[in-house]
Design a protein around this motif. Structure first.
Motif, PDB file in Angstrom:
ATOM      1  N   MET A 260       5.853  -7.501  16.306  1.00 22.06           N
ATOM      2  CA  MET A 260       6.076  -8.796  15.664  1.00 22.06           C
ATOM      3  C   MET A 260       7.221  -9.514  16.348  1.00 22.06           C
ATOM      4  O   MET A 260       7.951  -8.937  17.140  1.00 22.06           O
ATOM      5  CB  MET A 260       6.361  -8.605  14.167  1.00 22.06           C
TER       6      MET A 260
ATOM      7  N   TYR B  30      11.073  -6.424   6.163  1.00 22.76           N
ATOM      8  CA  TYR B  30      11.296  -5.503   7.281  1.00 22.76           C
ATOM      9  C   TYR B  30      12.789  -5.309   7.498  1.00 22.76           C
ATOM     10  O   TYR B  30      13.597  -6.211   7.253  1.00 22.76           O
ATOM     11  CB  TYR B  30      10.651  -6.037   8.563  1.00 22.76           C
TER      12      TYR B  30
ATOM     13  N   LYS C 200      17.031  -4.414  13.083  1.00 20.80           N
ATOM     14  CA  LYS C 200      17.070  -3.342  14.092  1.00 20.80           C
ATOM     15  C   LYS C 200      18.263  -3.545  15.027  1.00 20.80           C
ATOM     16  O   LYS C 200      18.629  -4.681  15.342  1.00 20.80           O
ATOM     17  CB  LYS C 200      15.762  -3.393  14.898  1.00 20.80           C
TER      18      LYS C 200
ATOM     19  N   GLU D 211      19.910  -2.698  18.818  1.00 20.71           N
ATOM     20  CA  GLU D 211      19.579  -2.286  20.197  1.00 20.71           C
ATOM     21  C   GLU D 211      20.815  -2.466  21.050  1.00 20.71           C
ATOM     22  O   GLU D 211      21.119  -3.563  21.495  1.00 20.71           O
ATOM     23  CB  GLU D 211      18.431  -3.151  20.748  1.00 20.71           C
TER      24      GLU D 211
ATOM     25  N   PRO E  24      13.800  -9.487  12.297  1.00 23.93           N
ATOM     26  CA  PRO E  24      12.358  -9.757  12.203  1.00 23.93           C
ATOM     27  C   PRO E  24      12.130 -11.163  11.634  1.00 23.93           C
ATOM     28  O   PRO E  24      12.740 -11.540  10.632  1.00 23.93           O
ATOM     29  CB  PRO E  24      11.869  -8.680  11.229  1.00 23.93           C
TER      30      PRO E  24
ATOM     31  N   GLU F  53       9.573  -9.484  21.299  1.00 27.87           N
ATOM     32  CA  GLU F  53       8.656  -8.735  20.441  1.00 27.87           C
ATOM     33  C   GLU F  53       9.252  -7.361  20.177  1.00 27.87           C
ATOM     34  O   GLU F  53       9.832  -6.743  21.066  1.00 27.87           O
ATOM     35  CB  GLU F  53       7.282  -8.589  21.112  1.00 27.87           C
ATOM     36  N   ALA F  54       9.100  -6.902  18.927  1.00 26.45           N
ATOM     37  CA  ALA F  54       9.665  -5.595  18.562  1.00 26.45           C
ATOM     38  C   ALA F  54       8.906  -5.020  17.382  1.00 26.45           C
ATOM     39  O   ALA F  54       8.205  -5.742  16.671  1.00 26.45           O
ATOM     40  CB  ALA F  54      11.151  -5.736  18.229  1.00 26.45           C
ATOM     41  N   GLU F  55       9.048  -3.710  17.207  1.00 26.83           N
ATOM     42  CA  GLU F  55       8.450  -3.062  16.042  1.00 26.83           C
ATOM     43  C   GLU F  55       9.549  -2.801  15.001  1.00 26.83           C
ATOM     44  O   GLU F  55      10.650  -2.366  15.344  1.00 26.83           O
ATOM     45  CB  GLU F  55       7.796  -1.732  16.444  1.00 26.83           C
ATOM     46  N   PHE F  56       9.235  -3.080  13.745  1.00 21.17           N
ATOM     47  CA  PHE F  56      10.218  -2.919  12.663  1.00 21.17           C
ATOM     48  C   PHE F  56       9.642  -2.023  11.568  1.00 21.17           C
ATOM     49  O   PHE F  56       8.425  -1.988  11.350  1.00 21.17           O
ATOM     50  CB  PHE F  56      10.581  -4.278  12.047  1.00 21.17           C
ATOM     51  N   GLU F  57      10.553  -1.334  10.880  1.00 21.68           N
ATOM     52  CA  GLU F  57      10.134  -0.516   9.745  1.00 21.68           C
ATOM     53  C   GLU F  57      10.144  -1.361   8.475  1.00 21.68           C
ATOM     54  O   GLU F  57      11.005  -2.227   8.298  1.00 21.68           O
ATOM     55  CB  GLU F  57      11.090   0.674   9.560  1.00 21.68           C
ATOM     56  N   LYS F  58       9.203  -1.095   7.616  1.00 18.31           N
ATOM     57  CA  LYS F  58       9.152  -1.777   6.322  1.00 18.31           C
ATOM     58  C   LYS F  58      10.390  -1.415   5.498  1.00 18.31           C
ATOM     59  O   LYS F  58      10.829  -0.264   5.494  1.00 18.31           O
ATOM     60  CB  LYS F  58       7.898  -1.367   5.548  1.00 18.31           C
TER      61      LYS F  58
END
Length: 331
Positions: free
Chosen positions: A1, A28, A31, A33, A40, A52-57
């Motif tokens: 996302m 979300y 994050k 880095e 998000p 673009e990155a992946e996030f935890e709910k």
């Protein structure tokens, strides 16, 4: 996302801006880095670096014990929507049909409200000379003493040995705001001192009376705890003290029986002084009977009263309210 990438030093300013724009994806987790923070977002945002990155709910914590408690569906509608919190102790009123599930309810309250350490159910109505009730332990620590904080003061008390209602905190602050510096106050039914300790911040002297020795013991402790040497604890029947004190302001927080002590209150207040009277009244006739009693006692003493304020304090029972009447005594 999609994500907005910013240096750590700009993270808080960016977070506020994204919330203001309504684009922060709050479901979300943010994050990290290296030296950057990734927020998000619901789509590209002009003026920011987008990656673009992946996030935890986000794991949402339940807001109410009713969300996690395990009871049969047929009794779920009976679960109370509120309970009293006194310090780190919770006291809940359970219908008889819910009592078999008391342990599960208590443990659910502890799970959702981490600061609560012990949960009790009301086992009886408030009764007796000391205005206390039986408590049934549901979960948590095996103790009834706690430290309660409200209105900038600390109150140590034992919920099984003294009467205390956290629901009157707003009412106590209302009286504090009306109290003038340098006044002498007579708190006729002081308990552990929620009115007395608070009003002592302004008053010259507060005479705090209670017939319950446990209440006066805690009142002594709370006077020291809050550094209020101008509070004078008195153990005894207020009828034996009335008339020996001449106060600018009298507190009558004994709603069930306050009308029985109106004579004592009026004898203890100065000419032009103010009495804060509490009682219970039905919805269709909140104040009339109490006003009639106040006027009757005043007339019998040869005094006059001037009513200053009348208000509902809180619901007490179906169509019943705890009420307050402030009146001035003219001698």
């Amino acid at each position: 996302m999609f994500a907005v990438k910013v240096p750590k030093r700009e993270a808080e300013k960016t977070r506020r801006k994204l919330i203001e724009l309504g684009v922060l994806a709050k479901s979300y987790s943010v994050k990290r880095e290296g030296e950057f923070i990734l927020f998000p977002v619901t789509g590209p945002v002009e003026g920011f670096e987008i990656v673009e990155a992946e996030f935890e709910k986000t794991k949402r914590r339940p807001h109410s014990y009713r969300e996690v408690v395990e009871v049969p569906e047929e009794v779920r509608p009976l679960l109370p929507s509120s309970f009293d919190i006194i310090g780190d102790v919770a006291i809940i009123e359970l219908p008889e049909k819910l009592m078999p599930y008391g342990k599960a309810i208590g443990e659910a309250i502890l799970k959702v409200h981490r600061h609560i350490k012990a949960v009790f159910a009301k086992g009886s109505k408030i009764e007796g000379e000391y205005r206390v009730r039986e408590l049934i332990r549901l979960a948590g620590e095996r103790r009834t003493e706690t430290l309660h904080r409200e209105n900038g003061i600390r109150l140590r008390l034992d919920v099984a040995k003294v009467y205390f209602s956290p629901r009157l905190a707003t009412e106590r602050m209302r009286i504090f705001e009306k109290t003038q510096p340098g006044e002498i106050v007579f708190d006729m039914f002081a308990g552990v001192g929620p009115y007395s300790i608070l009003l002592a911040k302004k008053a010259k002297l507060v005479f705090a009376c209670d017939i319950n020795p446990w209440a006066v013991r805690y009142l002594e402790e709370n006077r020291k705890l809050n550094k209020m040497p101008n509070v004078v604890p008195i153990l005894g029947d207020v009828r034996k003290i009335a008339g020996r004190i001449e106060a600018d302001r009298v507190i009558m927080n004994l709603p069930k029986f306050a009308d029985r002590f109106l004579r004592e209150a009026m004898l203890s207040v100065k000419d032009g002084g103010i009495v804060h009277y509490y009682g219970f009244g039905p919805e269709e006739n909140l104040f009339f009977e109490h006003e009639a009693k106040i006027n009757g006692i005043a007339k019998g003493l040869g005094f006059h009263v001037e009513f200053l304020d009348e208000r509902k304090v809180r619901p007490y029972a179906p169509r019943q309210f705890n009420i307050a009447i402030d009146f001035r005594v003219l001698k």
